[in-house]
Design a protein around this motif. Structure first.
Motif: not given
Ligand SMILES: Nc1ncnc2c1ncn2[C@@H]1O[C@H](COP(=O)(O)OP(=O)(O)O)[C@@H](O)[C@H]1O
Ligand SMILES: [Mg+2]
Lengths: 305, 306, 314
Positions: C63-66, C76-81
């Motif tokens: 992943x992009x660390x951001x 699923x949307x790639x948001x891993x907050x």
């Protein structure tokens, strides 16, 4: 009244005041204790009120049908089967391994670094959250060993639960073994018994009730677990068992009662709420039964040396 | 002179009953003792034991450690066969430790270390190849607190023969052991009852029966009567003097009368500044009590300390 | 029969004292088998750590660390907050402790200082039964009872699924643990201390609060720490009762839906988030598992230190 109380000596007045605080505190303690009992009572009543009508309407039908998307035709047969199979797995895999480890640690292990490492390790394992064992199951038993276990299969689930309860079985069994008085072992060694003879003929028979209690309690805990099996591949929702034999079923799709309960509790249809409660009744009967057996065993065999 | 001489350890073997087996003085302690023994034999020393009889067991320069703590040091004495030898001494002087060293019971306590030799028919029981299990079959033990197995009376006695692969008639062994332990008449009708249901004195005699059922040559007893009432104590003492015809008995006791009444030889132990136990004096029991060689012994047996 | 005769007849005592080879072999084999079983527990630990680290490292690589800092947790949307999940876990744990610490502690005082033997014999098994209730059942209870009967009355308009109900459910599960660990430590307080206090004319209240509880402090601290660890690791109550199965917005509002670290793992493994293969959503499972593992490990070590301190004290 008033004059009488005024006539009392001061010291008695003070006692009266302190008593009030004491009583209040006592009351507070009782309330907190009763709170737990009340919750248990409410939980069971609530579940019974929701769930019993399902049994009245459907009778044994509910117990013998597989899961289905239609509430009226859904049953817990697959869940019960899976849960009983998990019980067998845990009994066959975790119990012997756990008891053997406990015997090793209590009767055989020298006091060295390896032993200390094993002991610390077991205590740590016992504190690992159950959902993490699900990851162990997923990556090892489902994925890495997939060719052997059939992937998301009953075997993978059984092994996951066995790993989960292993530390508890070890810790409770070791406690039971430790409770056997040292004088009994000395008596055995004193007439020329070997380590294994002392263990098998003297220690184990006397630790058996305690070991049994611990294992049954850990079994009941295993049967109530959901999260690890969600990860280790228990099926949420319907699946067909088809006409597979027992052997094939070991290597294929499965579910367990807690997973069925989780599945149904998330369904939109209101009827599933009642089915969930009914399934909970079945699960509680199984786990509370195991618990009760364990507690009775312990109370019966509680020994004072 | 080295300080060892001022401590009476080296007087232990004042009996002068030099061992039949050849021995090599392995340590300075042994050498000193032998030198002194040769130089100035103690009065009556030769009368202590029959020099012709081979000792049942012979302890040489024994030290036992719990971790780094030395509980007994440089113990040397031999145990005459078919007699009762009692170990007396203040509490903590290492009597139990020494007794348990004889049949290697200390091996079971983690952190113990042994130095020296225990000779049994010329064999060092602490030699590397020796299996402690075999040692304990030949040198049985009776403990301070009666500890019958939670099994029937019969199974208690039969336990030893069974695990030792006994092939003969078990009933006979059980009966003869119970008879020897003077318990048969009391229990012959209730052999199936739990051994724990017996009285304290009966339990201890059951433990003695259990010990002799494996036909040991030596029986070690660690304060076997200390948990019993006076009547049971007397019974045990009578039993011991009966048993010594067939067995060698070593008994730890801190009951002076018991040692005086029941034993043929007495070993008096004390502990030094370092709390390590050593032997002050070892003689015929009558000598210890009527004519002690050492002031400390006299003080102890007359109840002035301990 | 001459006692000892059979033994003395041994042709060679030295040989006999060595014992039989068969028995030595048996004892050695048994010892080795038992050791093998014990070593298996080390293997289990190694496998756990291996799979957690392996998966977590893969995740970080993919992943992009951001994406670890976003508005919410939507794998699923790639948001891993992560702060969404950590906040959820802390909130649920906090609520659980607000319930479980007072109830558990007071129950412990009652059981240790006030209850008769008979009461204890009845009440302790009941606490054990409570501890034995499967967590998915408590989740259902939180959703269908605590939420409508308590939460929605407290704050009308709250959805069925909310973090408060989940937290209270977790709290109920934590009560028996806190009660039993702190009771153990109170019972370990020497009777002499109590007697001294009673001897000075102190009452039971004073003795309990001023003498026993302070003397049992480390045990009570241990109970609370172990309770935190238990609450953070609890999965199913939150998965059932807190909603947010598809993901969750960052929130610290107990009346909101939300997700914890554990519930996020459960939902990654199920339903709409059901993970198929080596996607980053799937790998995030292992990252969360590792986080959880480390957090509970540290807490358990801490708890252990305090438990041991109680043991040393007396
Ligand atoms: N298992 C043990 N571990 C450590 N020290 C011990 C142990 N058993 C005995 N000791 C110590 O060894 C010394 C001798 O003890 P013991 O042989 O029991 O003496 P006695 O039987 O003469 O009273 C004592 O100082 C005692 O504290
Ligand atoms: Mg002693």
């Amino acid at each position: 009244m008033t004059t009488a109380s005024r006539a009392l000596p001061r010291s008695l007045h003070r006692t009266g005041g302190a008593d009030w605080r004491g009583l209040l505190f006592h009351g507070l303690l009782l309330v907190s204790l009763v709170f737990s009992l009340l919750i248990l009572f409410t939980l069971i009543t609530d579940v019974l009120m929701r769930g019993l009508p399902v049994f009245q309407e459907r009778g044994a039908d509910f117990l013998t049908r597989p899961t289905s998307s239609s509430p009226a035709r859904s049953g817990v047969a697959q869940g019960i089967f899976g849960t009983l199979m998990m019980a067998i797995f845990v009994s066959v895999v975790a119990f012997p391994l756990g008891i053997m480890t406990a015997i090793y640690l209590e009767e055989y292990a020298p006091d060295n670094r390896l032993t200390r490492l094993i002991n610390v390790n077991i205590r740590n394992l016992a504190g690992v959250p159950s959902v993490v064992y699900g990851l162990l199951g997923l990556s090892i038993f489902v994925l890495a060993l997939g060719p052997l276990t059939g992937g998301k299969s009953m075997i993978a689930g059984g092994l996951t639960l066995s790993a989960l309860v292993l530390p508890i079985v070890i810790i409770t069994s070791a406690e039971a073994i430790r409770a056997v008085p040292h004088s009994l072992r000395e008596a055995g060694y004193g007439v020329g018994a070997s380590r294994w003879e002392v263990t098998r003929l003297l220690v184990l028979p006397n630790a058996a009730p305690g070991i049994l209690t611990g294992t049954v309690l850990s079994l009941s805990r295993a049967l109530g677990e959901t999260a690890p099996l969600l990860l280790a591949g228990a099926v949420l929702g319907g699946f067909s068992t088809g006409s597979r034999g027992l052997r094939e079923q070991l290597f294929s799709d499965y579910t367990v009662l807690p997973v069925t309960i989780f599945d149904w509790s998330r369904r939109a249809q209101a009827e599933f709420r009642d089915l969930t409660a009914a399934a909970i009744i079945v699960l509680l009967v199984i786990t509370l039964f195991a618990n009760a057996v364990a507690i009775i065993l312990r109370n019966r065999y509680e020994r004072s040396w | 002179m080295p300080s060892t001489l001022t401590e009476p350890t080296d007087r232990v073997d004042g009996s002068g009953n030099l061992p039949t087996a050849p021995r090599t003085p392995a340590t300075a302690g042994v050498a000193l003792r032998m030198e002194r023994t040769a130089a100035q034999p103690l009065a009556g020393g030769d009368a202590d034991t029959d020099p012709a009889a081979e000792p049942a067991v012979d302890l040489r320069d024994v030290s036992v450690y719990y971790g780094s703590f030395r509980a007994v040091k440089n113990i040397t004495f031999d145990v005459p066969p078919n007699a009762i030898t009692s170990l007396i001494g203040p509490s903590g002087s290492g009597k139990s430790t020494l007794l348990r060293a004889v049949n290697r019971m200390n091996d079971l306590i983690p952190g113990t270390r042994f130095e020296g030799e225990v000779l049994y028919h010329g064999e060092n029981l602490y030699a590397e190849q020796v299996d402690p299990v075999e040692v304990r079959r030949r040198i049985g033990m009776v403990f301070q607190k009666p500890n019958p197995f939670p099994k029937s009376i019969y199974d208690n006695v039969a336990f030893g023969p069974r695990i030792n692969g006994f092939r003969g008639k078990l009933d006979e062994v059980v009966e003869s052991s119970l008879r020897r332990a003077a318990l048969w008449d009391e229990v012959k009708d209730k052999l199936k009852q739990s051994g724990l249901a017996l009285s304290g004195g009966q339990q201890q005699r059951l433990c003695i029966a259990r010990a002799i059922a494996v036909q040991p040559e030596i029986i070690l007893m660690d304060e076997p009567a200390s948990a019993l009432d006076p009547r049971s104590t007397l019974q045990i003492e009578e039993l011991m003097s009966e048993l010594k015809k067939n067995y060698t008995i070593i008994i730890v006791t801190h009951n002076m009368q018991q040692a005086a009444r029941a034993s043929d030889y007495t070993v008096f132990m004390n502990m030094g500044e370092d709390r390590a136990g050593y032997i002050v004096e070892r003689s015929r029991t009558t000598d210890i009590f009527t004519n002690p060689k050492h002031q400390m012994t006299e003080d102890y047996v007359s109840g002035r300390f301990g | 029969m001459q006692p000892g005769a059979s033994l003395r007849r041994d042709p060679s005592l030295a040989t006999a004292l060595r014992g039989t080879a068969a028995r030595h072999r048996r004892e050695r084999v048994i010892g080795a088998v038992l050791l093998g079983a014990a070593l298996l527990t080390v293997v289990v630990s190694a496998l756990i750590i291996l799979s957690l680290f392996g998966g977590a490292v893969d995740f970080i690589r993919q992943i992009d660390l951001g994406t670890l800092f976003a508005d919410g947790w939507y794998p699923r949307r790639g948001e891993f907050d992560l702060k969404t999940l950590v906040a959820g876990s802390l909130l649920v744990t906090g609520i659980a402790l607000l319930l479980a610490v007072p109830v558990g502690l007071l129950s412990a005082i009652y059981l240790s200082e006030y209850a008769s033997r008979r009461v204890r014999r009845i009440v302790k098994p009941i606490l054990e039964v409570l501890a034995g209730i499967p967590s998915v059942v408590l989740g259902f209870f939180a959703l269908t009872f605590i939420s409508p009967v308590f939460v929605q009355r407290l704050n009308p308009g709250t959805s069925d699924f909310n973090l408060l109900a989940a937290g209270l459910g977790v709290g109920i599960l934590t009560i028996p643990l806190i009660a039993s660990v702190s009771e153990d430590s109170m019972r370990a307080v020497p009777a002499a201390l109590r007697e001294a206090s009673y001897g000075l004319g102190a009452r039971r209240l004073t003795t309990s609060v001023k003498i026993v509880v302070p003397a049992a402090t480390s045990g009570i601290v241990a109970a609370v720490i172990l309770g935190i660890s238990r609450a953070i690791g609890e999965t199913m109550v939150v998965a059932v009762a807190a909603g947010g199965s598809g993901g969750a917005q960052f929130t610290v509002d107990p009346f909101h839906q939300g997700q914890t670290i554990t519930a996020a793992m459960a939902s990654l493994a199920t339903g709409t988030d059901r993970v198929a293969g080596a996607t980053s959503a799937f790998q995030s499972l292992f990252f969360l598992g590792l986080m959880l593992f480390i957090m509970t490990f540290v807490l358990n070590q801490l708890g252990d230190i305090f438990v041991r301190r109680t043991r040393q004290q007396y």
